[in-house]
Design an enzyme around this catalytic site. Structure first.
Site, PDB file in Angstrom:
ATOM      1  N   LYS A  52      23.816 -41.242 -28.085  1.00 37.98           N
ATOM      2  CA  LYS A  52      23.839 -42.130 -26.899  1.00 37.98           C
ATOM      3  C   LYS A  52      22.946 -43.739 -27.402  1.00 37.98           C
ATOM      4  O   LYS A  52      23.459 -44.675 -26.536  1.00 37.98           O
ATOM      5  CB  LYS A  52      23.454 -42.009 -25.656  1.00 37.98           C
ATOM      6  CG  LYS A  52      24.338 -40.217 -24.889  1.00 37.98           C
ATOM      7  CD  LYS A  52      26.259 -41.314 -25.170  1.00 37.98           C
ATOM      8  CE  LYS A  52      27.135 -40.562 -24.513  1.00 37.98           C
ATOM      9  NZ  LYS A  52      28.202 -41.318 -23.940  1.00 37.98           N
ATOM     10  N   SER A  77      24.147 -39.026 -15.458  1.00 29.85           N
ATOM     11  CA  SER A  77      22.776 -37.597 -15.645  1.00 29.85           C
ATOM     12  C   SER A  77      22.327 -37.594 -16.517  1.00 29.85           C
ATOM     13  O   SER A  77      21.244 -36.364 -16.857  1.00 29.85           O
ATOM     14  CB  SER A  77      23.378 -36.657 -14.068  1.00 29.85           C
ATOM     15  OG  SER A  77      24.533 -36.451 -14.900  1.00 29.85           O
ATOM     16  N   GLU A 203      38.065 -31.636 -28.586  1.00 28.92           N
ATOM     17  CA  GLU A 203      37.505 -31.344 -27.043  1.00 28.92           C
ATOM     18  C   GLU A 203      37.503 -30.484 -26.597  1.00 28.92           C
ATOM     19  O   GLU A 203      38.209 -28.907 -27.162  1.00 28.92           O
ATOM     20  CB  GLU A 203      38.947 -31.927 -26.555  1.00 28.92           C
ATOM     21  CG  GLU A 203      38.874 -33.392 -26.639  1.00 28.92           C
ATOM     22  CD  GLU A 203      40.276 -34.213 -25.597  1.00 28.92           C
ATOM     23  OE1 GLU A 203      41.409 -33.787 -25.642  1.00 28.92           O
ATOM     24  OE2 GLU A 203      40.118 -34.902 -25.046  1.00 28.92           O
ATOM     25  N   GLY A 207      39.489 -29.133 -21.126  1.00 24.40           N
ATOM     26  CA  GLY A 207      39.271 -30.676 -21.086  1.00 24.40           C
ATOM     27  C   GLY A 207      39.536 -31.605 -21.945  1.00 24.40           C
ATOM     28  O   GLY A 207      38.877 -32.929 -22.688  1.00 24.40           O
ATOM     29  N   ASP A 209      42.050 -33.985 -22.230  1.00 25.43           N
ATOM     30  CA  ASP A 209      42.082 -35.258 -21.671  1.00 25.43           C
ATOM     31  C   ASP A 209      42.687 -36.402 -22.535  1.00 25.43           C
ATOM     32  O   ASP A 209      44.268 -37.286 -22.529  1.00 25.43           O
ATOM     33  CB  ASP A 209      41.377 -35.509 -20.473  1.00 25.43           C
ATOM     34  CG  ASP A 209      40.498 -36.453 -20.996  1.00 25.43           C
ATOM     35  OD1 ASP A 209      39.135 -35.148 -21.569  1.00 25.43           O
ATOM     36  OD2 ASP A 209      39.582 -37.288 -21.548  1.00 25.43           O
ATOM     37  N   SER A 303      26.626 -33.946 -31.702  1.00 23.55           N
ATOM     38  CA  SER A 303      25.886 -35.331 -31.419  1.00 23.55           C
ATOM     39  C   SER A 303      25.382 -34.785 -30.410  1.00 23.55           C
ATOM     40  O   SER A 303      24.035 -36.278 -30.623  1.00 23.55           O
ATOM     41  CB  SER A 303      27.671 -35.582 -30.646  1.00 23.55           C
ATOM     42  OG  SER A 303      27.694 -34.233 -29.844  1.00 23.55           O
TER      43      SER A 303
END
Lengths: 325, 325
Positions: A52, A77, A203, A207, A209, A303
């Protein structure tokens, strides 16, 4: 509002000497199990323990001096909060992070430890978007979105840029999907540099989507997924990320929580690598056979590694008990 | 029968391109806790998951063709066994490893997986030395000792050689001690390259045979120590290693099992590094304050990462329960 290879390359220039150039790992056992060459990009060793930082720094470093002086804002968070806090600190700016007041104390402390101001909110009665909008208006703060921003996507794409420099022969790339920023950036770089490369998103089963959205041809919203992969709990793809991913992502593979824990234990045992649940999904796809990679040369983005020893112990012990171990 | 810098340098030449040049990690949190600069040499990423490959390869690669054809022999249920198996395989030789028949199946399998022949023995009724001597005589096998051999010591010393290349400013070096081969090699290299450097050995509280031996001026034998640091259970220093270490080791620090587990969890949480108990003693010495390193620039050898996720989970959970967590 889409991105191209040159945006990712520009992000790479901004990140040079600031982000860690994370190492790439290989394992004979993993390659035997997958029947493929496998190159693991270990973003657990990135600043803040996850990829990130790349997107956050690329975004914040593009702000002008006035904006930097006023400061930046994020709601998170998780890994994005820490990334924004670290990047803001390095750039002489100040981060304000809107976090649930019942977030783990360690996360609140860590975020403050990076120099950020934490604004706690009650997630049962208050809206973080409203609090954020008010703070942004009052203080002139710039919102740093976790994925739905071209500069954030481009920053995350430097993961693939580096991986392809180290392993230019890749013909398959596995990337975790939450909001879709990491895979959007990575697919942009990878498809431009290696047009024949197959880009596969991973995924959690609960989850999916992005899988549903790609099948429907439009963004589909699901209930917030229950999964141990707390970094992959987006209920809907981003608007900008989906525009990229509908063009560039070839396939979505889903993995179960059990497969994720098995992959975390495998990475620990065999490669001595710490992966958080969200970070282990690519390896889970290979080990479980959910993705047939035989004969391929695969790049896998690990990741992040922000799981904590106590939580890791809990996940591994629970899995062992469930197997009757 | 002692060693000098040039022996370590020669080992470095033999290991170039064969052993992994392991990365060096830093952590702001660790440096804040220790009040010192800290460079961690991560031998968990060495072939076989521990530094042992360096010494085994240096030894075996020095054998002549006849000896290589006949094969090599080791007694070990731990990292040395795997290191000898890997090195022998790479050099076109064959390893025979004498291991307790009740060793964990995973270890037996892993050793066989590296191409070694495992000769199991009953450690309650049989002597591994007798079995080894018989096999060596019958088959003409060359014994590869785990530490008490100049070529093994010199190989292990390449850890310090590399660390000082990456961090030439070190004035303190922390190294785990079992039989003393790792620290003998490292101290030889470090004191030659940086005469003022302070070399500190770290032992488990219950396994302070080297501390006692240095105090007594001669090798002292203790009961086989009970400690979670299963790689540091030597009951007595080696003969050759002690000759080196009595000259070059400045101080011994002892750490408890609790301090070791805390260091393992810290390394996992903060640096995303997997350390086996024996590998974490240097960080334990810093975090516990057992060694005052304030103002120093310290190198710490994280000697290996072969702990296994299930065992790690057990150690971390037990520690958390003991704290009432």
């Amino acid at each position: 509002m889409t991105i191209e290879l040159r945006d990712v390359e520009r992000a790479g220039e901004r990140l040079a000497g600031v982000a860690h150039r994370t190492p790439v790992f290989t394992s004979r056992t993993l390659e035997d199990r997958a029947g493929a060459r496998v190159h693991l990009k270990a973003e657990c060793f990135q600043r803040g323990g996850a990829f990130k930082f790349r997107g956050a720094f690329n975004k914040i470093s593009s702000l002008d001096e006035d904006a930097l002086r006023r400061g930046v804002l994020a709601y998170s968070s998780g890994n994005h909060a820490q990334a924004v806090a670290i990047a803001a600190g390095l750039l002489g700016s100040r981060a304000t992070i809107v976090m649930p007041e019942d977030a783990p104390a360690a996360k609140l402390d860590a975020t403050r430890g990076y120099g950020a101001e934490v604004v706690p909110y009650d997630r049962w009665t208050e809206s973080r978007e409203e609090i954020g909008a008010r703070l942004a208006a009052e203080r002139g703060l710039e919102l740093v979105k976790p994925y739905d921003d071209p500069l954030v996507m481009a920053g995350q794409g430097t993961v693939a840029l580096e991986l392809l420099e180290d392993a230019p022969e890749l013909d398959l790339l596995l990337v975790p999907i939450s909001g879709g920023g990491l895979i959007a950036g990575c697919a942009t770089a990878a498809k431009a540099l290696r047009p024949g490369i197959r880009v596969v998103g991973v995924e959690p089963e609960t989850g999916d989507d992005t899988r549903r959205s790609l099948a429907a041809g439009e963004r589909v919203r699901i209930d917030v997924p229950r999964t141990i992969a707390d970094g992959l709990q987006a209920a809907e793809p981003g608007e900008l990320t989906f525009e990229v991913n509908r063009r560039l992502v070839d396939e979505i593979v889903m993995v179960s929580d059990d497969e994720i824990v098995e992959a975390m234990a495998f990475l620990f045992d065999r490669l001595k690598l710490v992966a958080e649940p969200s970070g282990a999904v690519g390896v889970a796809a290979l080990l479980s056979g959910k993705l047939d990679a035989r004969g391929r040369s695969a790049g896998v983005v690990l990741s992040g590694g922000n799981v904590g020893a106590a939580r890791f112990a809990e996940l591994v012990s629970t899995a062992a008990e469930a197997r009757g171990g």
